[in-house]
Design a protein around this motif. Sequence first.
Motif, PDB file in Angstrom:
ATOM      1  N   GLY A 165      35.454 -70.982  -8.749  1.00 44.45           N
ATOM      2  CA  GLY A 165      36.127 -70.582  -7.510  1.00 44.45           C
ATOM      3  C   GLY A 165      36.609 -69.145  -7.558  1.00 44.45           C
ATOM      4  N   ASP A 166      37.099 -68.723  -8.719  1.00 47.74           N
ATOM      5  CA  ASP A 166      37.540 -67.336  -8.886  1.00 47.74           C
ATOM      6  C   ASP A 166      36.378 -66.370  -8.715  1.00 47.74           C
ATOM      7  OD1 ASP A 166      40.237 -68.036  -9.539  1.00 47.74           O
ATOM      8  OD2 ASP A 166      39.561 -68.581 -11.546  1.00 47.74           O
ATOM      9  N   LEU A 167      35.223 -66.747  -9.244  1.00 47.55           N
ATOM     10  CA  LEU A 167      34.053 -65.877  -9.124  1.00 47.55           C
ATOM     11  C   LEU A 167      33.617 -65.738  -7.668  1.00 47.55           C
ATOM     12  CD1 LEU A 167      31.887 -67.059 -12.175  1.00 47.55           C
ATOM     13  CD2 LEU A 167      33.404 -65.076 -12.008  1.00 47.55           C
ATOM     14  N   VAL A 168      33.705 -66.823  -6.920  1.00 45.48           N
ATOM     15  CA  VAL A 168      33.359 -66.767  -5.492  1.00 45.48           C
ATOM     16  C   VAL A 168      34.312 -65.828  -4.762  1.00 45.48           C
ATOM     17  CG1 VAL A 168      33.258 -68.088  -3.344  1.00 45.48           C
ATOM     18  CG2 VAL A 168      32.318 -69.052  -5.449  1.00 45.48           C
ATOM     19  N   GLY A 169      35.605 -65.943  -5.055  1.00 45.84           N
ATOM     20  CA  GLY A 169      36.588 -65.066  -4.423  1.00 45.84           C
ATOM     21  C   GLY A 169      36.339 -63.602  -4.735  1.00 45.84           C
ATOM     22  N   LEU A 170      36.010 -63.310  -5.984  1.00 52.11           N
ATOM     23  CA  LEU A 170      35.722 -61.935  -6.368  1.00 52.11           C
ATOM     24  C   LEU A 170      34.466 -61.410  -5.687  1.00 52.11           C
ATOM     25  CD1 LEU A 170      36.525 -62.042 -10.193  1.00 52.11           C
ATOM     26  CD2 LEU A 170      37.823 -60.862  -8.422  1.00 52.11           C
ATOM     27  N   ALA A 171      33.460 -62.273  -5.558  1.00 52.35           N
ATOM     28  CA  ALA A 171      32.213 -61.870  -4.898  1.00 52.35           C
ATOM     29  C   ALA A 171      32.456 -61.557  -3.424  1.00 52.35           C
ATOM     30  CB  ALA A 171      31.160 -62.968  -5.046  1.00 52.35           C
ATOM     31  N   VAL A 172      33.275 -62.368  -2.769  1.00 50.58           N
ATOM     32  CA  VAL A 172      33.615 -62.138  -1.355  1.00 50.58           C
ATOM     33  C   VAL A 172      34.373 -60.823  -1.212  1.00 50.58           C
ATOM     34  CG1 VAL A 172      34.985 -62.966   0.589  1.00 50.58           C
ATOM     35  CG2 VAL A 172      33.599 -64.571  -0.729  1.00 50.58           C
TER      36      VAL A 172
ATOM     37  N   LEU B 252      34.248 -58.235  -3.202  1.00 52.35           N
ATOM     38  CA  LEU B 252      33.305 -57.143  -3.451  1.00 52.35           C
ATOM     39  C   LEU B 252      32.462 -56.866  -2.215  1.00 52.35           C
ATOM     40  CD1 LEU B 252      31.715 -55.116  -5.131  1.00 52.35           C
ATOM     41  CD2 LEU B 252      30.412 -57.025  -6.107  1.00 52.35           C
ATOM     42  N   ALA B 253      31.975 -57.923  -1.579  1.00 58.18           N
ATOM     43  CA  ALA B 253      31.160 -57.751  -0.374  1.00 58.18           C
ATOM     44  C   ALA B 253      31.957 -57.076   0.734  1.00 58.18           C
ATOM     45  CB  ALA B 253      30.641 -59.114   0.093  1.00 58.18           C
ATOM     46  N   LEU B 254      33.211 -57.507   0.911  1.00 56.47           N
ATOM     47  CA  LEU B 254      34.067 -56.917   1.951  1.00 56.47           C
ATOM     48  C   LEU B 254      34.316 -55.441   1.677  1.00 56.47           C
ATOM     49  CD1 LEU B 254      35.886 -57.270   4.436  1.00 56.47           C
ATOM     50  CD2 LEU B 254      37.735 -57.947   2.891  1.00 56.47           C
ATOM     51  N   VAL B 255      34.625 -55.119   0.429  1.00 56.04           N
ATOM     52  CA  VAL B 255      34.887 -53.729   0.044  1.00 56.04           C
ATOM     53  C   VAL B 255      33.644 -52.868   0.265  1.00 56.04           C
ATOM     54  CG1 VAL B 255      35.246 -52.239  -1.963  1.00 56.04           C
ATOM     55  CG2 VAL B 255      36.756 -54.195  -1.582  1.00 56.04           C
ATOM     56  N   ALA B 256      32.482 -53.389  -0.107  1.00 54.41           N
ATOM     57  CA  ALA B 256      31.239 -52.630   0.043  1.00 54.41           C
ATOM     58  C   ALA B 256      30.920 -52.367   1.512  1.00 54.41           C
ATOM     59  CB  ALA B 256      30.092 -53.385  -0.627  1.00 54.41           C
ATOM     60  N   VAL B 257      31.086 -53.379   2.348  1.00 53.91           N
ATOM     61  CA  VAL B 257      30.772 -53.240   3.778  1.00 53.91           C
ATOM     62  C   VAL B 257      31.709 -52.240   4.444  1.00 53.91           C
ATOM     63  CG1 VAL B 257      30.777 -54.438   5.995  1.00 53.91           C
ATOM     64  CG2 VAL B 257      29.717 -55.513   4.008  1.00 53.91           C
ATOM     65  N   VAL B 258      33.017 -52.383   4.215  1.00 54.75           N
ATOM     66  CA  VAL B 258      33.990 -51.481   4.840  1.00 54.75           C
ATOM     67  C   VAL B 258      33.785 -50.053   4.348  1.00 54.75           C
ATOM     68  CG1 VAL B 258      36.439 -50.926   5.061  1.00 54.75           C
ATOM     69  CG2 VAL B 258      35.689 -53.299   5.197  1.00 54.75           C
TER      70      VAL B 258
ATOM     71  N   THR C  46      41.235 -55.189  -3.173  1.00 55.21           N
ATOM     72  CA  THR C  46      40.686 -55.207  -4.543  1.00 55.21           C
ATOM     73  C   THR C  46      41.719 -55.706  -5.540  1.00 55.21           C
ATOM     74  OG1 THR C  46      39.244 -53.334  -4.007  1.00 55.21           O
ATOM     75  CG2 THR C  46      39.614 -53.805  -6.330  1.00 55.21           C
ATOM     76  N   ILE C  47      42.932 -55.200  -5.436  1.00 55.33           N
ATOM     77  CA  ILE C  47      43.984 -55.581  -6.382  1.00 55.33           C
ATOM     78  C   ILE C  47      44.387 -57.036  -6.202  1.00 55.33           C
ATOM     79  CG2 ILE C  47      46.396 -55.179  -7.015  1.00 55.33           C
ATOM     80  CD1 ILE C  47      45.918 -52.216  -6.423  1.00 55.33           C
ATOM     81  N   VAL C  48      44.598 -57.452  -4.956  1.00 58.03           N
ATOM     82  CA  VAL C  48      45.039 -58.825  -4.691  1.00 58.03           C
ATOM     83  C   VAL C  48      43.974 -59.835  -5.103  1.00 58.03           C
ATOM     84  CG1 VAL C  48      45.631 -60.470  -2.861  1.00 58.03           C
ATOM     85  CG2 VAL C  48      46.643 -58.193  -2.863  1.00 58.03           C
TER      86      VAL C  48
ATOM     87  N   GLY D 153      34.371 -59.787 -14.862  1.00 57.80           N
ATOM     88  CA  GLY D 153      34.615 -58.387 -15.185  1.00 57.80           C
ATOM     89  C   GLY D 153      33.663 -57.444 -14.480  1.00 57.80           C
ATOM     90  N   VAL D 154      32.408 -57.841 -14.385  1.00 60.12           N
ATOM     91  CA  VAL D 154      31.407 -57.011 -13.700  1.00 60.12           C
ATOM     92  C   VAL D 154      31.704 -56.931 -12.202  1.00 60.12           C
ATOM     93  CG1 VAL D 154      28.969 -56.886 -13.030  1.00 60.12           C
ATOM     94  CG2 VAL D 154      29.596 -57.376 -15.410  1.00 60.12           C
ATOM     95  N   LEU D 155      32.095 -58.064 -11.594  1.00 55.81           N
ATOM     96  CA  LEU D 155      32.441 -58.071 -10.168  1.00 55.81           C
ATOM     97  C   LEU D 155      33.649 -57.175  -9.895  1.00 55.81           C
ATOM     98  CD1 LEU D 155      31.977 -61.858  -9.284  1.00 55.81           C
ATOM     99  CD2 LEU D 155      30.533 -59.952  -8.538  1.00 55.81           C
ATOM    100  N   VAL D 156      34.672 -57.306 -10.743  1.00 55.93           N
ATOM    101  CA  VAL D 156      35.855 -56.461 -10.588  1.00 55.93           C
ATOM    102  C   VAL D 156      35.481 -54.993 -10.796  1.00 55.93           C
ATOM    103  CG1 VAL D 156      38.107 -55.863 -11.562  1.00 55.93           C
ATOM    104  CG2 VAL D 156      37.481 -58.259 -11.249  1.00 55.93           C
ATOM    105  N   ALA D 157      34.647 -54.727 -11.804  1.00 59.80           N
ATOM    106  CA  ALA D 157      34.234 -53.350 -12.090  1.00 59.80           C
ATOM    107  C   ALA D 157      33.473 -52.750 -10.905  1.00 59.80           C
ATOM    108  CB  ALA D 157      33.375 -53.313 -13.346  1.00 59.80           C
ATOM    109  N   ALA D 158      32.631 -53.544 -10.261  1.00 53.92           N
ATOM    110  CA  ALA D 158      31.861 -53.046  -9.118  1.00 53.92           C
ATOM    111  C   ALA D 158      32.772 -52.727  -7.935  1.00 53.92           C
ATOM    112  CB  ALA D 158      30.808 -54.077  -8.713  1.00 53.92           C
ATOM    113  N   ALA D 159      33.694 -53.642  -7.634  1.00 54.78           N
ATOM    114  CA  ALA D 159      34.637 -53.399  -6.534  1.00 54.78           C
ATOM    115  C   ALA D 159      35.515 -52.197  -6.841  1.00 54.78           C
ATOM    116  CB  ALA D 159      35.493 -54.642  -6.296  1.00 54.78           C
ATOM    117  N   CYS D 160      35.991 -52.114  -8.076  1.00 52.63           N
ATOM    118  CA  CYS D 160      36.850 -51.001  -8.475  1.00 52.63           C
ATOM    119  C   CYS D 160      36.087 -49.675  -8.492  1.00 52.63           C
ATOM    120  CB  CYS D 160      37.455 -51.265  -9.847  1.00 52.63           C
ATOM    121  SG  CYS D 160      38.760 -52.521  -9.852  1.00 52.63           S
TER     122      CYS D 160
END
Length: 273
Positions: A133-140, A142-148, A187-189, A20-27
């Motif tokens: 595995g889901d947490l790793v995907g969310l972290a990746v 988040l990192a992509l969204v932050a960088v772009v 983010t959604i996918v 939830g925190v990872l999704v919240a950060a990306a969102c």
Amino acid sequence: MDWLLIPFEVSFVRRALVAGVLVAAACAIVGTWVVLRGMAFIGDALSHGMLPGVALASLAGVNLLFGALLSATVMAVGLTALGRSRRLSQDTGIGLLFVGMLATGVIIVSHSRSFAVDLTGFLFGDVLAVGAGDLVGLAVALALVAVVSALGHRSFVALTFDARKAHTLGLRPGLANALLLALVTVTIVASFRVVGTLLVFGLLIAPAAAATFWARRISTIMLVAALLGGLATVAGLLVSWHGGTAAGASIVVSAVLLFFLSALLSAVVPSRG
């Protein structure tokens, strides 16, 4: 204080909290641009327009993320193409794509009894079933969204507040708009299978909208939105644990309530940073 700590002593609740925190950060990052640009309808359309691809992927027995990505890409390309039309307003194009994709998804689902049962999971997800595995995907993601977002910050700001000036400055507003759509899509996918399209859309809009009551700078809005999204996650999981409610829906309701609370408090304490 036991009522506050005991739920998070359970491993699957801790994983749900991290997710939830990872999704919240990306969102928070993407949602800030969505709110400032008035793209909420686009976010809603993208999140629910994934249904046809998810349904087809389920029927074909392939990873649902591929189907979600396919549908979201079709939506994003369609929105970009229709956005260039001078005969249709943007919201008309979005509405047509939204309804068309959603209706197509319902038709596909109606031919699959097994997937019809999973429709609730598509909308609400299962945050309590999150794995490593889901947490790793969310972290990746988040990192992509932050960088772009960091790399395109100047172009996004110009596009948000003065698209004509962005064009004059050579910041290519068309490309910036396409990148924003891509960020929303990613983010959604990345999040829907874990937390559902409802939770993703709720955390995409509510915390960022609430943050605008307290902050003026874009970076501050993102930070406040992330904090509010994290708070909504904690509150929602606590309500779910003690009240026996659906975790995803509880998080969304918490986020929306925080928005209305922010709106009320800002009328009393109008200071903004």
